[in-house]
Write a protein that holds these residues in place. Structure first.
Motif, PDB file in Angstrom:
ATOM      1  N   SER A   1      -9.862  -9.048  41.054  1.00 37.13           N
ATOM      2  CA  SER A   1      -8.584  -8.349  40.855  1.00 37.13           C
ATOM      3  C   SER A   1      -7.840  -8.862  39.624  1.00 37.13           C
ATOM      4  N   ALA A   2      -8.383  -9.892  38.954  1.00 37.13           N
ATOM      5  CA  ALA A   2      -7.712 -10.449  37.781  1.00 37.13           C
ATOM      6  C   ALA A   2      -7.713  -9.423  36.646  1.00 37.13           C
ATOM      7  N   ALA A   3      -6.521  -9.060  36.196  1.00 37.93           N
ATOM      8  CA  ALA A   3      -6.376  -8.046  35.148  1.00 37.93           C
ATOM      9  C   ALA A   3      -6.541  -8.697  33.773  1.00 37.93           C
ATOM     10  N   PRO A   4      -6.840  -7.891  32.745  1.00 39.58           N
ATOM     11  CA  PRO A   4      -6.909  -8.458  31.387  1.00 39.58           C
ATOM     12  C   PRO A   4      -5.567  -9.070  30.993  1.00 39.58           C
ATOM     13  N   LEU A   5      -5.609 -10.042  30.071  1.00 37.41           N
ATOM     14  CA  LEU A   5      -4.380 -10.742  29.665  1.00 37.41           C
ATOM     15  C   LEU A   5      -3.598  -9.895  28.666  1.00 37.41           C
ATOM     16  N   VAL A   6      -2.656  -9.134  29.160  1.00 37.24           N
ATOM     17  CA  VAL A   6      -1.822  -8.324  28.274  1.00 37.24           C
ATOM     18  C   VAL A   6      -0.388  -8.825  28.365  1.00 37.24           C
ATOM     19  N   PRO A   7       0.164  -9.328  27.256  1.00 37.08           N
ATOM     20  CA  PRO A   7       1.535  -9.860  27.303  1.00 37.08           C
ATOM     21  C   PRO A   7       2.544  -8.790  27.719  1.00 37.08           C
ATOM     22  N   LEU A   8       3.581  -9.239  28.417  1.00 34.60           N
ATOM     23  CA  LEU A   8       4.670  -8.336  28.795  1.00 34.60           C
ATOM     24  C   LEU A   8       5.709  -8.386  27.671  1.00 34.60           C
ATOM     25  N   TYR A   9       5.501  -7.558  26.651  1.00 38.26           N
ATOM     26  CA  TYR A   9       6.415  -7.592  25.499  1.00 38.26           C
ATOM     27  C   TYR A   9       7.761  -6.939  25.849  1.00 38.26           C
ATOM     28  N   LEU A  10       7.713  -5.825  26.553  1.00 37.06           N
ATOM     29  CA  LEU A  10       8.892  -5.047  26.965  1.00 37.06           C
ATOM     30  C   LEU A  10       9.715  -4.472  25.810  1.00 37.06           C
ATOM     31  N   ARG A  11       9.346  -4.823  24.592  1.00 34.36           N
ATOM     32  CA  ARG A  11      10.039  -4.227  23.439  1.00 34.36           C
ATOM     33  C   ARG A  11       8.987  -3.774  22.448  1.00 34.36           C
ATOM     34  N   ARG A  12       9.296  -2.691  21.750  1.00 31.60           N
ATOM     35  CA  ARG A  12       8.400  -2.223  20.693  1.00 31.60           C
ATOM     36  C   ARG A  12       8.524  -3.147  19.485  1.00 31.60           C
ATOM     37  N   PRO A  13       7.479  -3.188  18.648  1.00 32.19           N
ATOM     38  CA  PRO A  13       7.608  -3.992  17.420  1.00 32.19           C
ATOM     39  C   PRO A  13       8.734  -3.434  16.548  1.00 32.19           C
ATOM     40  N   ASP A  14       9.414  -4.333  15.850  1.00 33.69           N
ATOM     41  CA  ASP A  14      10.411  -3.903  14.870  1.00 33.69           C
ATOM     42  C   ASP A  14       9.683  -3.328  13.674  1.00 33.69           C
ATOM     43  N   ALA A  15       9.704  -2.056  13.536  1.00 34.16           N
ATOM     44  CA  ALA A  15       9.053  -1.464  12.375  1.00 34.16           C
ATOM     45  C   ALA A  15       9.515  -0.031  12.257  1.00 34.16           C
ATOM     46  N   VAL A  16      10.149   0.273  11.167  1.00 33.97           N
ATOM     47  CA  VAL A  16      10.638   1.622  10.951  1.00 33.97           C
ATOM     48  C   VAL A  16       9.850   2.215   9.787  1.00 33.97           C
ATOM     49  N   PRO A  17       9.160   3.343  10.044  1.00 31.97           N
ATOM     50  CA  PRO A  17       8.430   3.938   8.928  1.00 31.97           C
ATOM     51  C   PRO A  17       9.413   4.408   7.857  1.00 31.97           C
ATOM     52  N   PRO A  18       9.080   4.222   6.591  1.00 35.09           N
ATOM     53  CA  PRO A  18       9.976   4.714   5.548  1.00 35.09           C
ATOM     54  C   PRO A  18      10.093   6.234   5.673  1.00 35.09           C
ATOM     55  N   THR A  19      11.316   6.757   5.612  1.00 39.66           N
ATOM     56  CA  THR A  19      11.512   8.193   5.809  1.00 39.66           C
ATOM     57  C   THR A  19      10.871   8.988   4.674  1.00 39.66           C
ATOM     58  N   SER A  20      11.099   8.544   3.449  1.00 36.28           N
ATOM     59  CA  SER A  20      10.452   9.221   2.332  1.00 36.28           C
ATOM     60  C   SER A  20      10.428   8.261   1.168  1.00 36.28           C
ATOM     61  N   TYR A  21       9.653   8.608   0.165  1.00 37.39           N
ATOM     62  CA  TYR A  21       9.576   7.755  -1.012  1.00 37.39           C
ATOM     63  C   TYR A  21      10.904   7.804  -1.768  1.00 37.39           C
ATOM     64  N   LYS A  22      11.446   6.625  -2.106  1.00 33.03           N
ATOM     65  CA  LYS A  22      12.708   6.574  -2.847  1.00 33.03           C
ATOM     66  C   LYS A  22      12.419   6.424  -4.341  1.00 33.03           C
ATOM     67  N   PRO A  23      12.894   7.355  -5.160  1.00 36.29           N
ATOM     68  CA  PRO A  23      12.666   7.243  -6.600  1.00 36.29           C
ATOM     69  C   PRO A  23      13.317   5.980  -7.150  1.00 36.29           C
ATOM     70  N   VAL A  24      12.742   5.403  -8.208  1.00 36.28           N
ATOM     71  CA  VAL A  24      13.354   4.217  -8.812  1.00 36.28           C
ATOM     72  C   VAL A  24      14.393   4.626  -9.842  1.00 36.28           C
ATOM     73  N   THR A  25      14.233   5.836 -10.392  1.00 38.36           N
ATOM     74  CA  THR A  25      15.202   6.275 -11.390  1.00 38.36           C
ATOM     75  C   THR A  25      16.327   7.015 -10.705  1.00 38.36           C
ATOM     76  N   THR A  26      17.556   6.714 -11.074  1.00 39.95           N
ATOM     77  CA  THR A  26      18.675   7.446 -10.502  1.00 39.95           C
ATOM     78  C   THR A  26      19.213   8.379 -11.569  1.00 39.95           C
ATOM     79  N   THR A  27      19.469   9.601 -11.170  1.00 37.21           N
ATOM     80  CA  THR A  27      19.943  10.573 -12.161  1.00 37.21           C
ATOM     81  C   THR A  27      21.421  10.824 -12.010  1.00 37.21           C
TER      82      THR A  27
END
Ligand SMILES: [Zn+2]
Lengths: 348, 212
Positions: free
Chosen positions: B186-212
């Motif tokens: 009955s021993a289950a695989p060792l999976v940590p109880l994180y309870l939180r998602r990783p901190d990681a936000v996908p970049p919404t879009s590419y930000k230009p380096v030049t400002t107009t």
């Protein structure tokens, strides 16, 4: 080592970034190079997310050890020493490999070597081209590092001659790839696109190549920005972006600066062997230009196969094997990870 | 059987050795509770070595490894889980993971530990010791406690109840692991109880380096 008349079998662990690497070597013979990667999970973020990488290392660890042992056809009890990357790298990621390596060393009652990731990039070449000439120069370029190292004695002494003052070369590839709408990681797609382009089409800047600049340091931030400005100007003008020419010209600028500085360092230091390492060493233009310039300067160039240039466990095992051979004292069981481990610390 | 128990879900790492029998008796031979802060990776294997030496045993005498799976701060938590997995793998031992909160206190209670970011990890237990709610992660002000509260006493004020200090123990880990030790299938695989998602936000879009 109690092994009589044979070479030590070393088990190596590498978890400094997003690759879970477990390698096995016997002396300078590669036995296994098992790898799991979380690269696909980072793709949508455009860069490695440390927590995602660390979780993936934990999941992959024991299965990757099993694969390495099976590939090598050895039992865990055959292992004579354990080596692990202690830095530099992402702290949380490093700690998974370090804790695992300690546990295997403790359970197998074998010595543990906490080693420097950069020195391991140099050591891996010994698996393919035999013992390193010493002194050698090493140019290590990847998404995490861009370093020029003088290696008088790989087991004891490695000196940093220069490094990037801003972005790593591999980071510049990732960012330029994004500017051009190519996938992450940026190295391979830029290399492919560049194959169809003209490397002389656009004269992008060569960072830190002025007469008063640090001769061996690198800077890729200005180049990256210059590429972005050039591309955005075309887009604003409603003109098509010649992706192949931009890729080829950018890649040429990177390869030019890297090889120019590496060859100069060899000449200045009177060193006639250069080793390339790191993921960017898989870049076809960098390899070609390095060959050309080394040949012209009478320098012997050593480049591991692309698979061994990128992060892997075999490179850590290779350095561990070198340390065993040199009789270097193992690390204490309380050795920690150091995200910015200096290169003059080969083992800690 | 001789059991090595580990936990790195809290700032105090635990490494203990206990003799466990299927009839439910547990005799803790030695326990090392080391205030470790963020240094679990440095101190855990040393504590294991220490505990073995203290009991006059070696890893060759150990039959099973029990480890806390959290919840707890991720980096330290992984050190304990990967250490247990690797020790067990190298020696071919049974390895069992348990919720670390189950190993804090006993009987009917609410357990709270530090989840950082001004939150607590929590779980609620019935009088027979079985977990009825949780584990979860929440702001202390929002936690519905039941029975006496045990664990990290620094949260008493924000919970507005008395908190009896209690930590993860070897005996607690063994008690939580008993069903799996009794029936290893009955021993289950060792999976940590994180309870939180990783901190990681996908970049919404590419930000230009030049400002107009
Ligand atoms: Zn690397």
């Amino acid at each position: 080592m109690s092994r009589v008349g044979g070479e030590a079998i070393v088990l190596g662990f590498e978890t400094s970034c997003d690759e879970t690497g477990v390698g096995l070597v016997r002396g300078r013979t590669l036995l296994a190079d098992a790898l799991a990667t979380s690269v696909a999970e980072h793709e949508r973020f455009g860069g490695v997310v440390p927590e995602i990488a660390s979780r993936a290392h934990l999941e992959a660890m024991v299965p990757t050890v099993h694969r390495a042992l099976a590939d090598a056809g050895v039992r865990a009890s055959d292992v004579d020493a354990v080596a692990v990357t202690a830095g530099p790298g992402l702290t949380g990621a490093l700690l998974v490999g370090l804790a695992a390596a300690k546990a295997y060393a403790l359970a197998l009652d074998r010595p543990l070597y906490g080693v420097n990731h950069l020195a391991a990039h140099v050591a891996v070449d010994e698996l393919q081209h035999g013992k390193l000439a010493e002194p050698s120069m090493a140019l290590l370029v990847s998404g995490g590092h861009s370093s020029l190292l003088l290696v008088p004695d790989l087991a004891h002494e490695v000196q940093s001659l220069g490094r990037t003052i801003d972005d790593a070369a591999g980071e510049a590839f990732d960012k330029v790839a994004r500017v051009l709408g190519l996938p992450f990681p940026g190295g391979p797609p830029i290399d492919r696109a560049a194959g169809e382009g003209d490397p002389a089409a656009i004269d992008f800047p060569r960072g830190l190549t002025g007469p008063r600049d640090a001769p061996y340091d690198f800077s890729f931030s200005g180049l990256k920005t210059a590429v972005a400005r050039w591309v955005e100007a075309r887009q604003r003008a409603g003109e098509p972006v010649p992706v192949a020419d931009v890729a080829a010209s950018f890649q040429e600028a990177v390869a030019d600066v890297l090889t120019r500085k590496a060859v100069r360092a060899c000449r200045d230091s009177g060193v006639d062997h250069l080793v390339l390492g790191g993921g960017v060493a898989a870049n076809s233009r960098l390899r070609a230009l390095a060959e050309e310039r080394c040949a012209a300067a009478g320098i012997v160039l050593r480049v591991p196969s692309p698979r061994l240039c990128t992060d892997n466990g075999a490179m850590v095992a290779a350095l561990g094997s070198r340390l065993v051979e040199a009789g270097v004292a193992p690390s204490a069981l309380d050795v920690g990870a150091d995200s910015s481990l200096p290169i003059d610390v080969v083992t800690r | 059987m001789l059991v090595l128990a580990l936990d790195t879900a809290t700032p105090t790492l635990v490494a203990g050795l206990a003799r466990w029998s299927p009839d439910g008796t547990t005799e803790v031979l030695v326990e090392r509770a080391v205030p470790s802060g963020n240094r679990h990776a440095e101190l855990l294997t040393v504590a294991v070595t220490d505990a073995l030496r203290g009991a006059g045993r070696s890893l060759a005498d150990v039959d099973a490894v029990v480890t806390g799976l959290g919840p707890g701060p991720f980096t330290g938590l992984r050190v304990g889980v990967v250490t247990a997995a690797a020790l067990a793998d190298a020696r071919g031992l049974l390895v069992v993971g348990v919720c670390s909160l189950d190993a804090v206190g006993s009987g009917g209670r609410t357990v709270v530990t530090d989840a950082r970011r001004k939150e607590v990890y929590w779980a609620v237990y019935a009088a027979d010791g079985s977990r009825t709610r949780g584990p979860g992660v929440v702001r202390p002000e929002e936690l519905e406690v039941a029975g006496p509260v045990v664990g990290d006493a620094r949260f008493a004020e924000r919970l507005r109840v008395e908190v009896t200090p209690a930590e993860v123990t070897t005996a607690g880990l063994l008690r939580a692991a008993a069903p799996q030790l009794a029936d290893p299938s009955s021993a289950a695989p060792l999976v940590p109880l994180y309870l939180r998602r990783p901190d990681a936000v996908p970049p919404t879009s590419y930000k230009p380096v030049t400002t107009t």
